[in-house]
Design an enzyme around this catalytic site. Structure first.
Site, PDB file in Angstrom:
ATOM      1  N   CYS A  77       0.786  -1.241   0.000  1.00  0.00           N
ATOM      2  CA  CYS A  77       0.000   0.000   0.000  1.00  0.00           C
ATOM      3  C   CYS A  77       0.814   1.285   0.000  1.00  0.00           C
ATOM      4  O   CYS A  77       0.714   2.094  -0.922  1.00  0.00           O
ATOM      5  CB  CYS A  77      -0.942   0.001   1.202  1.00  0.00           C
ATOM      6  SG  CYS A  77      -2.137  -1.361   1.205  1.00  0.00           S
ATOM      7  N   HIS A 131      -1.315   6.079   2.378  1.00  0.00           N
ATOM      8  CA  HIS A 131      -1.446   5.062   3.430  1.00  0.00           C
ATOM      9  C   HIS A 131      -1.382   5.733   4.797  1.00  0.00           C
ATOM     10  O   HIS A 131      -2.148   5.398   5.700  1.00  0.00           O
ATOM     11  CB  HIS A 131      -0.337   4.020   3.302  1.00  0.00           C
ATOM     12  CG  HIS A 131      -0.400   2.941   4.343  1.00  0.00           C
ATOM     13  ND1 HIS A 131      -1.274   1.872   4.244  1.00  0.00           N
ATOM     14  CD2 HIS A 131       0.279   2.760   5.505  1.00  0.00           C
ATOM     15  CE1 HIS A 131      -1.120   1.086   5.295  1.00  0.00           C
ATOM     16  NE2 HIS A 131      -0.191   1.603   6.072  1.00  0.00           N
TER      17      HIS A 131
END
Length: 488
Positions: A77, A131
């Site tokens: 991510c 993120h």
């Protein structure tokens, strides 16, 4: 008329022309709406999925260009999202884990929200965009934070309360199907915030990122989306691993094993649990699809679609039992290939709709594409604008797309694809010595079960792919840049 007066008049006229052209250019700058989805592989109807029910995303594909060979720069991510939002590859940023915020290392790198805010755009972040929610928080004029996971079933709420009392740092179950409204889970709320914000910004120039958290674990979605599928109709994926694959090519899917109810001492999950998880992944996709539909409907109703380019994208692919593995965290084709759909504003005369492109494009290309689309002057990036491919999908394009995946700080997997073959080298991150190599053929499938590296029959293919890999990762480049913060 004196020469001085003539020069003065000419200067005024040129100034007026310049200012007028600048005003016209600003007026013609489109808005941008980006759906940024977490952990979504191309398991969508428009991409040929035989199982996923995704009418709204499929409709968007008919309104733009669907890229069949779009790739991320790392299948995890945080680094993937940083790469998208800066236009810089993970190996340029030196960040390969989820534990290092962008701005803890790079104070001066120019990002998408920063550039657009400086150029008069309202910048909107909803849900999971970066993120780390702290990254560039001040560069968003409207900021809705990434919410924690929500459980709605009483037994799961009680379970989490019990964990809390016992002082356990433990996740809840890996999936939930409570009979609740869409807004009871966070992606429903993200769509609600997006619609409300569009209403407020309808007279402004904006770039909006809507970050949907599903189908990331846990697979929590309202029951009505689970009811779209019959669990027993899902096939069990082929669990065997590729023959002669590098020993660290796949992880032990610890992310999934961290959820309550998932055994951590088995090589494979049993068929029943496998089907439950596949069911949950699909329900989560259909849940997100419905949220996309709500936002798109509002965009149309507010009259904004005519001047808004829409992008639908994911931060990486995903395994739901293939190779006996789960989640992302690899250089496998199934983890680095992603869906990408771009639909130009409907007022654009050269707009292309309902077309597909096999051009090799990368998420790192998104930032420079937005810069060109909106007529801005952007920073130097590793990616390049794909606007001409969006306008002419058959345009010949790049020969290679590359990615990395680090195994700790000492081993770096670097990989390259030409759209049909994938070649990966596992290198000593400091010396660039090759520790292992993999060659897989992917002409007709995301999966490949035999490493052909070293096979004399494919010597030419391997040599060609090795050459493409080394255009991005030369052996003489020195150690890979490393800025990762150790995990606490």
């Amino acid at each position: 008329m004196t020469n001085m007066n003539l020069k003065h008049k000419i200067f005024i006229m040129l100034l007026l022309v310049f200012c007028s052209s600048k005003i016209i250019a600003q007026q013609s700058q489109p808005n941008v709406l980006v759906f940024y989805v977490d952990d979504l592989r191309a398991e969508l109807g428009c991409y040929g999925s035989k199982t996923a029910i995704t009418p709204n995303i499929d409709k968007l594909a008919t309104e733009g260009v669907q890229f069949n060979k779009a790739y991320v720069q790392q299948a995890i991510c945080a680094p993937s999202r940083m790469s998208t939002l800066t236009g810089l590859r993970p190996e340029t940023l030196g960040i390969y884990s989820i534990f290092t915020p962008l701005r803890s290392v790079h104070k001066d790198v120019v990002s998408v929200p920063q550039l657009f805010k400086e150029n008069g755009y309202k910048t909107v972040s909803i849900g999971k965009v970066y993120h780390h929610g702290t990254d560039d928080k001040n560069q968003w004029t409207n900021y809705f934070t990434k919410e924690p996971n929500t459980y709605n079933k009483p037994e799961n709420i009680a379970l989490l309360e019990q964990f809390k009392k016992e002082g356990k740092k433990a996740n809840g179950p890996a999936f939930e199907n409570a009979d609740v409204a869409d807004e009871a889970y966070k992606d429903g709320r993200a769509a609600k915030y997006a619609v409300e914000t569009l209403k407020k910004l309808k007279n402004d120039k904006f770039i909006m990122f809507v970050g949907f958290s599903k189908p990331h674990l846990p697979f929590n979605a309202p029951k009505k989306y689970w009811d779209l599928y019959d669990k027993n109709n899902f096939e069990i994926p082929e669990r065997k691993k590729p023959e002669n694959m590098y020993r660290l090519a796949l992880t032990n899917w610890g992310e999934l094993k961290g959820y309550h109810g998932i055994p951590n001492d088995v090589e494979y999950l049993d068929d029943n649990l496998t089907r439950d998880l596949i069911h949950g992944y699909h329900a989560s996709i259909s849940y997100v699809d419905a949220q996309v539909g709500k936002v798109m409907e509002a965009l149309e109703a507010l009259g904004l679609r005519k001047n808004t380019t829409v992008i639908f994208m994911s931060d990486h692919g995903y395994k739901i039992g293939e190779y006996g593995a789960w989640c992302k965290h690899s250089n496998e084709e199934i983890d680095v290939r992603v869906p990408l759909i771009v639909s130009r504003e409907t007022s654009y005369k050269g707009r292309v709709a309902g077309k597909t492109s096999d051009a090799l494009v990368e998420n790192v290309d998104i930032f420079p594409t937005l810069v060109e689309l909106c007529g801005l002057e952007g920073p130097k990036t590793d990616g390049k604008s794909i606007l001409q491919v969006i306008d002419r999908p058959n345009t010949p394009w790049d020969q290679v797309a590359t990615a990395v995946y680090a195994r700790g700080k000492n081993i770096m997997g670097c990989t390259a694809t030409d759209g049909e073959w994938r070649y990966t080298e596992w290198r000593d991150a400091k010396t660039q010595d090759i520790l292992g190599a993999e060659l897989y053929e992917h002409k007709n499938s995301l999966l490949s079960f035999k490493n052909l590296s070293g096979n004399t029959k494919y010597k030419k293919e391997e040599a060609r792919m090795k050459g493409l890999l080394e255009t991005q990762f030369p052996r003489n480049q020195g150690p890979f840049l490393q800025h990762d913060t150790p995990r606490n």
